[in-house]
Design a protein around this motif. Structure first.
Motif, PDB file in Angstrom:
ATOM      1  N   MET A   1       9.785  -1.222  47.900  1.00 43.91           N
ATOM      2  CA  MET A   1       9.620  -0.007  48.699  1.00 43.91           C
ATOM      3  C   MET A   1       8.716  -0.292  49.894  1.00 43.91           C
ATOM      4  O   MET A   1       7.785  -1.082  49.804  1.00 43.91           O
ATOM      5  N   VAL A   2       9.004   0.375  51.016  1.00 42.98           N
ATOM      6  CA  VAL A   2       8.214   0.191  52.226  1.00 42.98           C
ATOM      7  C   VAL A   2       7.267   1.369  52.396  1.00 42.98           C
ATOM      8  O   VAL A   2       7.676   2.527  52.351  1.00 42.98           O
ATOM      9  N   LYS A   3       5.989   1.064  52.601  1.00 49.24           N
ATOM     10  CA  LYS A   3       4.966   2.085  52.849  1.00 49.24           C
ATOM     11  C   LYS A   3       4.676   2.136  54.350  1.00 49.24           C
ATOM     12  O   LYS A   3       4.514   1.088  54.992  1.00 49.24           O
ATOM     13  N   GLY A 138      15.507  -1.001  54.029  1.00 53.07           N
ATOM     14  CA  GLY A 138      14.668  -2.191  53.958  1.00 53.07           C
ATOM     15  C   GLY A 138      13.754  -2.371  55.148  1.00 53.07           C
ATOM     16  O   GLY A 138      13.955  -1.787  56.216  1.00 53.07           O
ATOM     17  N   ILE A 139      12.749  -3.220  54.979  1.00 54.40           N
ATOM     18  CA  ILE A 139      11.717  -3.404  55.995  1.00 54.40           C
ATOM     19  C   ILE A 139      12.268  -3.932  57.322  1.00 54.40           C
ATOM     20  O   ILE A 139      11.820  -3.527  58.397  1.00 54.40           O
ATOM     21  N   ASN A 140      13.255  -4.829  57.265  1.00 52.76           N
ATOM     22  CA  ASN A 140      13.801  -5.389  58.502  1.00 52.76           C
ATOM     23  C   ASN A 140      14.525  -4.339  59.332  1.00 52.76           C
ATOM     24  O   ASN A 140      14.378  -4.288  60.560  1.00 52.76           O
ATOM     25  N   ASP A 141      15.285  -3.493  58.670  1.00 58.92           N
ATOM     26  CA  ASP A 141      16.024  -2.449  59.386  1.00 58.92           C
ATOM     27  C   ASP A 141      15.080  -1.386  59.940  1.00 58.92           C
ATOM     28  O   ASP A 141      15.292  -0.867  61.037  1.00 58.92           O
ATOM     29  N   ILE A 142      14.045  -1.065  59.172  1.00 63.10           N
ATOM     30  CA  ILE A 142      13.065  -0.095  59.672  1.00 63.10           C
ATOM     31  C   ILE A 142      12.349  -0.664  60.897  1.00 63.10           C
ATOM     32  O   ILE A 142      12.187   0.018  61.913  1.00 63.10           O
TER      33      ILE A 142
END
Length: 281
Positions: A1-3, A138-142
């Protein structure tokens, strides 16, 4: 999960902070020997009341590397990742503090992004990132989406008075006095991380008309789009802007806020602003 982590200059409404579990680290507002955490030890009303009743001009202090490191550690040790979006690195050392702290961790786990902006305009970028994170993106797309927004947000800010810009040493006394004499309202924007003048007009009505004309010339419409508006201790001025914008356009979502204490130290009383993602051409 991304915070998602940011700083208090993003001026994000509390309902969004709670809804999307956004972590907001406060800058400090300093009156002489008194140090307050923005939005925690001092709120906007108290700040403006103090500005109105005293000639004392506050300064501000950035979030420290140690404060960022503590937050990053809690997230990473819980098995999660971080997108950290800060106020403009051209206006504060907060971005560099976050960058320094991030070097203590695996680079794949923490992404630090300079919003190149201040207040709700980049708060909207933070909210978009938090929405994506809550949906499991995911973190890369965000990170990709955030960097795209950094380059495509529009900032249209009306300063009703240049008093605090003058007190902060950003314009001369003669410029300040002339602006008052002629009832000059300055429409500001963000460029290369700095707050710069876009246009000068006489009176509030012309300032708001400039914004509507600008939208029609450059965007055609704001229908179906997310927009943001906020104010500095002047809800009636915000209502004027809302009426002008919402009588012409039907955005899909409108985010409202009041500027926090850090921004208020520089904007002073009676400022309003409109923010939205520009159409790519």
């Amino acid at each position: 999960m991304v915070k998602i982590i940011t700083d208090s200059v993003s001026d994000i409404p509390k309902e969004y902070i709670d809804r999307y579990d956004i972590k907001v680290l406060p800058l400090k507002v300093i009156f002489g020997d008194e140090v307050y955490r923005d939005g925690i030890d001092i709120d906007t009303k108290t700040m403006f009341d103090r500005l109105k009743s005293t000639n004392e001009y506050p300064t501000t202090s950035q979030v420290t590397p140690a404060e960022f490191e503590q937050e990053f550690s809690e997230v990473v040790n819980s098995g999660n990742e971080v997108i950290c979006i800060t106020m403009s690195s051209a206006l504060s050392g907060t971005y560099n503090s976050a960058l320094i702290a991030s070097r203590e961790f695996d680079a794949a786990k923490i992404r630090v992004i300079d919003s190149k902006a201040i207040t709700l305009g980049y708060g909207m970028i933070v909210i978009e990132a938090a929405k994506m994170a809550s949906n499991g993106v995911g973190i890369n797309d965000i990170e990709s989406r955030v960097r795209d927004l950094v380059n495509n947000m529009e900032y249209l800010i009306i300063f009703d008075t240049l008093e605090y810009i003058y007190k902060g040493g950003r314009i001369s006394k003669s410029q300040y006095m002339m602006s008052n004499l002629l009832n000059i309202k300055v429409i500001m924007t963000m460029k290369d991380g700095q707050v710069v003048a876009r246009e000068k007009v006489r009176g509030r009505k012309k300032a708001i008309k400039y914004i509507i004309d600008y939208i029609e010339k450059n965007e055609s419409t704001l229908d179906g789009r997310v927009i943001g508006m906020n104010h500095a201790n002047d809800e009636s001025y915000l209502e004027e802007l809302k009426e002008a914008v919402l009588s012409k356009y039907l955005p899909s979502e409108t985010i409202y806020s009041e500027v926090g204490c850090t921004v208020a130290a520089y904007s002073g009383l009676s400022a309003v602003a409109l923010y939205y993602e520009k159409i790519k051409k």
